[in-house]
Motif scaffolding. Structure first.
Motif, mmCIF file in Angstrom:
data_model
loop_
_atom_site.group_PDB
_atom_site.id
_atom_site.type_symbol
_atom_site.label_atom_id
_atom_site.label_comp_id
_atom_site.label_asym_id
_atom_site.label_seq_id
_atom_site.Cartn_x
_atom_site.Cartn_y
_atom_site.Cartn_z
ATOM 1 N N VAL A 107 0.845 -1.206 0.000
ATOM 2 C CA VAL A 107 0.000 0.000 0.000
ATOM 3 C C VAL A 107 0.873 1.247 0.000
ATOM 4 O O VAL A 107 0.663 2.177 -0.786
ATOM 5 C CB VAL A 107 -0.954 -0.011 1.209
ATOM 6 C CG1 VAL A 107 -1.758 1.290 1.254
ATOM 7 C CG2 VAL A 107 -1.884 -1.213 1.149
ATOM 8 N N SER A 116 -4.912 7.300 1.563
ATOM 9 C CA SER A 116 -3.992 6.179 1.763
ATOM 10 C C SER A 116 -3.153 6.378 3.020
ATOM 11 O O SER A 116 -2.925 5.448 3.785
ATOM 12 C CB SER A 116 -3.083 6.022 0.542
ATOM 13 O OG SER A 116 -2.137 4.992 0.748
ATOM 14 N N TYR A 134 -5.331 5.638 5.909
ATOM 15 C CA TYR A 134 -5.536 4.189 5.998
ATOM 16 C C TYR A 134 -4.328 3.519 6.650
ATOM 17 O O TYR A 134 -4.470 2.692 7.562
ATOM 18 C CB TYR A 134 -5.776 3.614 4.605
ATOM 19 C CG TYR A 134 -5.717 2.103 4.564
ATOM 20 C CD1 TYR A 134 -6.835 1.342 4.884
ATOM 21 C CD2 TYR A 134 -4.535 1.441 4.239
ATOM 22 C CE1 TYR A 134 -6.776 -0.042 4.880
ATOM 23 C CE2 TYR A 134 -4.466 0.065 4.227
ATOM 24 C CZ TYR A 134 -5.588 -0.672 4.543
ATOM 25 O OH TYR A 134 -5.527 -2.046 4.547
ATOM 26 N N ALA A 182 -10.000 3.029 9.340
ATOM 27 C CA ALA A 182 -9.292 2.462 8.194
ATOM 28 C C ALA A 182 -10.278 2.069 7.095
ATOM 29 O O ALA A 182 -10.004 2.256 5.898
ATOM 30 C CB ALA A 182 -8.465 1.252 8.631
ATOM 31 N N TYR A 213 -10.343 3.471 3.347
ATOM 32 C CA TYR A 213 -10.303 2.566 2.194
ATOM 33 C C TYR A 213 -11.422 2.895 1.207
ATOM 34 O O TYR A 213 -11.207 2.907 -0.008
ATOM 35 C CB TYR A 213 -10.417 1.125 2.677
ATOM 36 C CG TYR A 213 -10.624 0.131 1.555
ATOM 37 C CD1 TYR A 213 -9.562 -0.239 0.736
ATOM 38 C CD2 TYR A 213 -11.883 -0.403 1.297
ATOM 39 C CE1 TYR A 213 -9.755 -1.127 -0.316
ATOM 40 C CE2 TYR A 213 -12.088 -1.290 0.250
ATOM 41 C CZ TYR A 213 -11.012 -1.648 -0.556
ATOM 42 O OH TYR A 213 -11.199 -2.513 -1.597
ATOM 43 N N ASN A 214 -12.615 3.149 1.721
ATOM 44 C CA ASN A 214 -13.725 3.509 0.831
ATOM 45 C C ASN A 214 -13.415 4.782 0.048
ATOM 46 O O ASN A 214 -13.727 4.896 -1.135
ATOM 47 C CB ASN A 214 -15.012 3.688 1.641
ATOM 48 C CG ASN A 214 -15.506 2.360 2.215
ATOM 49 O OD1 ASN A 214 -15.230 1.297 1.660
ATOM 50 N ND2 ASN A 214 -16.222 2.418 3.331
ATOM 51 N N MET A 218 -10.419 5.806 -0.776
ATOM 52 C CA MET A 218 -9.407 5.438 -1.778
ATOM 53 C C MET A 218 -10.068 4.840 -3.017
ATOM 54 O O MET A 218 -9.678 5.163 -4.159
ATOM 55 C CB MET A 218 -8.411 4.440 -1.173
ATOM 56 C CG MET A 218 -7.513 5.024 -0.088
ATOM 57 S SD MET A 218 -6.638 3.762 0.886
ATOM 58 C CE MET A 218 -5.674 2.960 -0.373
ATOM 59 N N THR A 219 -11.051 3.981 -2.807
ATOM 60 C CA THR A 219 -11.703 3.355 -3.970
ATOM 61 C C THR A 219 -12.463 4.388 -4.804
ATOM 62 O O THR A 219 -12.492 4.304 -6.034
ATOM 63 C CB THR A 219 -12.666 2.265 -3.495
ATOM 64 O OG1 THR A 219 -13.653 2.848 -2.623
ATOM 65 C CG2 THR A 219 -11.926 1.171 -2.748
ATOM 66 N N LEU A 258 -5.142 -1.048 -3.794
ATOM 67 C CA LEU A 258 -6.479 -1.349 -3.281
ATOM 68 C C LEU A 258 -6.610 -2.818 -2.907
ATOM 69 O O LEU A 258 -7.256 -3.165 -1.913
ATOM 70 C CB LEU A 258 -7.528 -0.968 -4.317
ATOM 71 C CG LEU A 258 -7.666 0.535 -4.605
ATOM 72 C CD1 LEU A 258 -8.669 0.781 -5.719
ATOM 73 C CD2 LEU A 258 -8.071 1.288 -3.354
ATOM 74 N N ALA A 267 -4.788 -3.290 0.358
ATOM 75 C CA ALA A 267 -5.507 -2.610 1.434
ATOM 76 C C ALA A 267 -6.751 -3.391 1.832
ATOM 77 O O ALA A 267 -7.065 -3.546 3.022
ATOM 78 C CB ALA A 267 -5.869 -1.196 0.998
ATOM 79 N N GLU A 268 -7.476 -3.895 0.841
ATOM 80 C CA GLU A 268 -8.694 -4.655 1.129
ATOM 81 C C GLU A 268 -8.362 -5.931 1.902
ATOM 82 O O GLU A 268 -9.057 -6.288 2.865
ATOM 83 C CB GLU A 268 -9.404 -5.014 -0.177
ATOM 84 C CG GLU A 268 -10.710 -5.774 0.033
ATOM 85 C CD GLU A 268 -11.411 -6.111 -1.281
ATOM 86 O OE1 GLU A 268 -12.577 -6.506 -1.245
ATOM 87 O OE2 GLU A 268 -10.742 -5.966 -2.341
ATOM 88 N N LEU A 299 -7.448 -4.990 5.467
ATOM 89 C CA LEU A 299 -8.622 -4.528 6.204
ATOM 90 C C LEU A 299 -9.523 -5.711 6.583
ATOM 91 O O LEU A 299 -10.024 -5.789 7.716
ATOM 92 C CB LEU A 299 -9.391 -3.507 5.364
ATOM 93 C CG LEU A 299 -10.638 -2.901 6.004
ATOM 94 C CD1 LEU A 299 -10.277 -2.166 7.292
ATOM 95 C CD2 LEU A 299 -11.331 -1.947 5.023
#
Length: 730
Positions: A442, A477, A480, A506, A510-511, A513-514, A533, A536-537, A540
């Motif tokens: 990430v 990011s 996150y 976090a 992340y949401n 970032m997407t 992503l 990160a997913e 998470l």
């Protein structure tokens, strides 16, 4: 027809035809008769080493001349024949030589003779020329030196000599004598030999001089007590003989200066100078100026007078500027300003720096200004200088601009400072610095996006919308990474309740970032965001799963209070919502609400039980207890039954309150109730003992009253009997 020789035109006649030549000159007359009509040339020839004068002569025609020849010989020549010829006629003269005496080494050098002293020696007498030999040679001084005497005598073919120098002869004076050697008393063979020597002096001190030197205080004053400098003391041996140097001492009359000898030669050659190293240690508290140093040099030979010397050293306070070589302001967004503070100081601490100036020597005249700069520096102090960079649209993106400033002041060496700054559309350093603190895909992918955008910005190959999107993605990011890092640390420490908020944050990052990843334009950016992503997913999901497992295991535990159950269900509802199970999250939220209601009811019941206990205690205090010195006491035995009933009622109320609070998970309330209950139980113990004591006292009082009544009754009956019987009248 035969040729008849012509008659001789000239004749030569010598006087004796023999001559003896010693060390002087002998003569021989030669008569030449020229009867011819032409002049006659006379030629004289002689062997090597024998000289004849004249060697040529011309006699006119029809005349006669007598010529006197002067014949001499070199000292080392032997005898021989001299021929006189006119061409027509010739005669010879036999030259004989007596033996000639000389010395093995000429001139005789008696060497160096000490003033007021003498030297002696011997040298062989040799025959250096002539014929035959001698029986003896006499020697005598033919010429004397005014400042020295020479005595000589011959013995067995050897010349023995003694040279004596006067006490007042000058040093290095050349001594000169002539010695005459006479073989067999023949004065014609007498020969003089040069004798030479030189006057020398014993060792003595000449100039003893301390180099005037400077002790520079060039070390920081606050960390240096003394500064030591080595100074050369030049010690001259003005004599000609080697001097043994015994001691050299030196001192300074002024306080704060310590002088010592660190190295000296053991000996000093004649006519030479030896160097003595003198260490001067000066206290850094001394003022600038000249300081005296004196001392004495002493030779091992007591006859050599000591040499005293005086000199000075100069204390100088150095001044040193300390400046940074380079100041990098970094990227400066166009239209914004960035300040950079640097420190300029004087490092030694002896002198202030006055008239301090910072001037631009090289670089653009615009975009960089000095907002704050000192005009002087205190000794050993420092002051800030503040540079401000602000680029306008005339600045070229991607160019690193450089400015060179000269820093100068009174009495200091000039220093230079180079300042650099680069114009950029946006400053990416905050995002870059935040993300660089973390490892993993990430962080690496986000940094790659930032660097890509930085390069494209500097090349002018990016739209403003893309810049905003990348910055937003990078900020999300960074948030996150920070949240996940904190969540991992909390989970590792078993602090899941604290980790819950970090995991939720976090997930929100992340949401974000997407959302911004979908808006990015360009293959380079998309290739960077996809692995970011994905990683990160994955991280998470792992964090959320660990939170869910923790709360599930706590619910399964039998030792869970009402408040804990309500809190766990609410936290588990949030985790379930993050996992995307909305239906279960809603059910858990309802269960959490129900658990909170049960908790509230339990707390309410506990408070009512505690209140009942308080009311019972207050009733006993007001109706049954007597307070003495702050201590409740029970003194009425008649209240015992009511007392025990109320104590039982209070105990039941406290026990109910404690059990209800424990069930609710109200630990602080449990502790407060237990503490209050314990205090009142202790007080009740005292009241029980006071009741026992009061009961005993009451018993004693009853016995006393009975006894007193009995005694009164007895007295009454006795008096009554007496009155009936009449005894009282007796």
């Amino acid at each position: 027809m035969a040729t008849v020789p012509a008659a001789a035109q000239s004749t030569v006649t010598v006087d004796d035809g023999q001559v003896t030549v010693g060390t002087g000159t002998a003569t021989e007359d030669v008569k030449v008769d020229n009867t011819g009509n032409e002049s006659v040339s006379i030629d004289v020839s002689s062997p090597t080493g024998i000289d004849v004068d004249p060697s040529q002569r011309t006699v006119p025609a029809g005349s006669s001349e007598t010529i006197t020849l002067e014949i001499s010989a070199d000292d080392d020549a032997s005898g021989g024949t001299v021929t006189v010829s006119t061409g027509d006629d010739s005669e010879t003269i036999e030259v004989t030589r007596p033996p000639i005496a000389g010395l093995e080494d000429e001139p005789l050098d008696v060497g160096e003779v000490l003033v007021g002293g003498q030297a002696s020696g011997e040298v062989d007498i040799e025959q250096i020329g002539g014929d035959g030999s001698w029986r003896y040679v006499s020697a005598s001084v033919d010429s004397s030196d005014p400042d020295a005497s020479l005595n000589v005598y011959e013995t067995g073919g050897t010349l023995e000599w003694t040279a004596t120098v006067d006490d007042d002869a000058a040093q290095h004076e050349d001594l000169e004598w002539e010695v005459e050697l006479v073989p067999d008393g023949n004065d014609d063979a007498a020969r003089t030999v040069d004798v030479e020597g030189e006057v020398i002096y014993p060792p003595r001190f000449g100039d003893v001089e301390l180099d005037d030197d400077q002790v520079t205080f060039d070390e920081p004053r606050d960390s240096t007590a003394t500064v030591t400098e080595t100074i050369d003391l030049e010690v001259e041996n003005a004599g000609d003989l080697e001097m043994d140097l015994e001691t050299v001492t030196a001192s300074a009359p002024s306080g704060g200066i310590d002088v010592s000898i660190t190295d000296r030669p053991e000996t000093i050659d004649g006519q030479s100078t030896g160097t003595v190293e003198v260490a001067v240690a000066a206290d850094t508290g001394l003022d600038e100026g000249a300081y005296d140093i004196s001392g004495t040099a002493r030779a091992s030979d007591a006859t050599v007078s000591d040499a005293n010397f005086d000199g000075t050293i100069t204390v100088d306070h150095a001044v040193t500027l300390e400046t940074p070589d380079r100041i990098d302001i970094g990227d400066v967004p166009i239209g914004e300003s960035t300040r950079q503070t640097a420190s300029i100081g004087e490092t030694l601490g002896y002198q202030n720096v006055e008239d301090l100036e910072i001037t631009l020597e090289d670089g653009p005249d615009s975009w960089l200004t000095i907002e704050e700069a000192p005009s002087r520096l205190d000794a050993g102090g420092s002051r800030p200088v503040v540079f401000q960079a602000a680029f306008d649209t005339d600045a070229e993106l991607g160019t690193s601009y450089e400015w060179t400033y000269a820093v100068d002041g009174t009495g200091v060496e000039e220093e230079t400072v180079t300042v650099t700054a680069s114009p950029v559309p946006v400053n990416l350093d905050p995002i870059r610095n935040d993300v660089e603190a973390y490892d993993g895909p990430v962080a690496e992918g986000t940094l790659s996006m930032v660097e890509t955008m930085d390069t494209r910005m500097r090349d002018g190959d990016i739209e403003d919308d893309s810049i905003t999107t990348v910055i937003s993605f990078g900020t999300a990011s960074s948030l996150y990474l920070e949240s996940m890092d904190a969540a991992s640390e909390r989970q590792a420490a078993g602090e899941y309740d604290q980790a819950q908020q970090e995991v939720v944050q976090a997930a929100a990052a992340y949401n974000t970032m997407t959302l911004y990843a979908d808006e990015l334009d360009g293959a380079a950016f998309r290739s960077d965001t996809e692995p970011v992503l994905s990683a990160a997913e994955s991280d998470l999901d792992a964090g959320i799963q660990e939170q869910a497992q923790h709360y599930e295991s706590r619910l399964e535990s039998e030792n869970v209070s009402l408040i804990e159950k309500a809190t766990i269900k609410r936290q588990l509802a949030r985790v379930t919502l993050l996992q995307g199970d909305d239906e279960r999250a809603s059910a858990l939220e309802q269960e959490a609400q129900s658990a909170f209601e049960n908790y509230t009811q339990a707390v309410s019941d506990g408070e009512r039980a505690r209140q009942r206990a308080d009311e019972t205690w207050e009733t006993m205090e007001s109706e049954q207890f007597v307070t003495v010195a702050g201590q409740p006491l029970l003194l009425n035995p008649a209240e015992y039954d009511t007392y025990t009933d109320r104590v039982d009622e209070m105990n039941v109320a406290y026990e109910n309150a404690t059990a209800t609070f424990e069930q609710a998970g109200e630990t602080s309330r449990v502790e407060a109730v237990e503490s209050e209950y314990a205090d009142r139980t202790a007080t009740l113990e005292v009241t029980r003992w006071s009741l026992l004591g009061a009961t005993g006292v009451y018993g004693l009082l009853v016995i006393g009253i009975v006894v007193r009544t009995a005694r009164g009754t007895y007295q009454y009956l006795r008096d009554a009997r007496a009155s009936v019987s009449g005894d009282f009248l007796v």
